[in-house]
Write an enzyme that holds these catalytic residues in place. Sequence first.
Site, short mmCIF file in Angstrom:
data_model
loop_
_atom_site.label_atom_id
_atom_site.label_comp_id
_atom_site.label_asym_id
_atom_site.label_seq_id
_atom_site.Cartn_x
_atom_site.Cartn_y
_atom_site.Cartn_z
N ASP A 110 86.60 54.10 7.54
CA ASP A 110 86.40 55.29 6.70
C ASP A 110 84.91 55.58 6.59
O ASP A 110 84.09 54.67 6.40
CB ASP A 110 86.99 55.05 5.30
CG ASP A 110 86.95 56.30 4.45
OD1 ASP A 110 87.79 57.19 4.69
OD2 ASP A 110 86.09 56.39 3.55
N ASN A 118 79.97 66.98 3.94
CA ASN A 118 80.57 68.32 4.00
C ASN A 118 79.97 69.25 2.95
O ASN A 118 79.68 70.42 3.22
CB ASN A 118 82.08 68.24 3.82
CG ASN A 118 82.80 67.81 5.10
OD1 ASN A 118 82.30 68.04 6.20
ND2 ASN A 118 83.95 67.20 4.95
N ASP A 127 82.30 68.18 11.12
CA ASP A 127 83.10 68.00 12.32
C ASP A 127 82.28 67.36 13.44
O ASP A 127 82.77 66.48 14.18
CB ASP A 127 83.65 69.35 12.80
CG ASP A 127 84.71 69.92 11.88
OD1 ASP A 127 85.22 69.16 11.02
OD2 ASP A 127 85.03 71.12 12.00
N GLU A 153 88.56 61.80 7.35
CA GLU A 153 87.46 61.02 7.92
C GLU A 153 87.84 59.57 8.13
O GLU A 153 86.96 58.70 8.25
CB GLU A 153 86.22 61.11 7.02
CG GLU A 153 86.34 60.42 5.69
CD GLU A 153 86.95 61.29 4.59
OE1 GLU A 153 86.78 60.94 3.42
OE2 GLU A 153 87.61 62.30 4.91
#
Length: 253
Positions: A110, A118, A127, A153
Amino acid sequence: MPPQEAPARAEPVTTTASTAARHTAIAEELADAGRWEQAYEHLRTAIRLMHGQRLPDELDRLRREHAEAREQSRRDALTASYNRRYLDERLVALLEDQTRTAGICVALVDVDHFKQVNDTYGHPFGDRVLQRLVTELDAGLPDGAFCARYGGEEFALVFPGRDLVDVVRICEAARHRIDRHPWHELHRDLRVTVSIGVAHTSGPVSGFERLVGMADALLYGAKHAGRNAVAYRDERNGTVCLAGQAAGRRSLR
């Protein structure tokens, strides 16, 4: 007599076309249901009716197209890693195969504080981070292992036939590689780290969900211990440990 012969000559053509169309329709239904071999047989018949000697080339083309479509259906569109569907199917098959004496390891990876990435830089930028991350994860995978996007993620690494010590070493190398990656190439202030939980089984497991759940619990342990760490359970005494440089942090239970 000639006027009576014309319909007789046209009738086989119409019948052939209709029969070929019927076989093609059946093949499409079988392919949608995943019954590939039966679908090929009907396609073989349809192509033989319509194209005669071109049958081998047409079948090769159709097989290639079906293989490409099947592979695409197993891949995550953003990162090109395998997707959750493939992960679930593959884990079921691996756990049913008892020939791997070293067992199976599943590691959940993770990205630490990815929401901040973000929120700060935007989702398109996030991305790109995930795409680079997968490249780094793939770089150290041994033969037979694979990476799949578990969700958002979070990624799963699956290691068939590998013991826990070996996989912890591989995952710690991946964690270090990601920590040292030149993220400044994307933005001068960017730094990305990951937390990883590694679970291992060398015997029967009642459903792959349990193995993934074990890895998820260890991932939470790595997060709770300060992130940017690999957590695993010592098979001798059941203690949850951290690998590499993180091993000196406070103990876990």
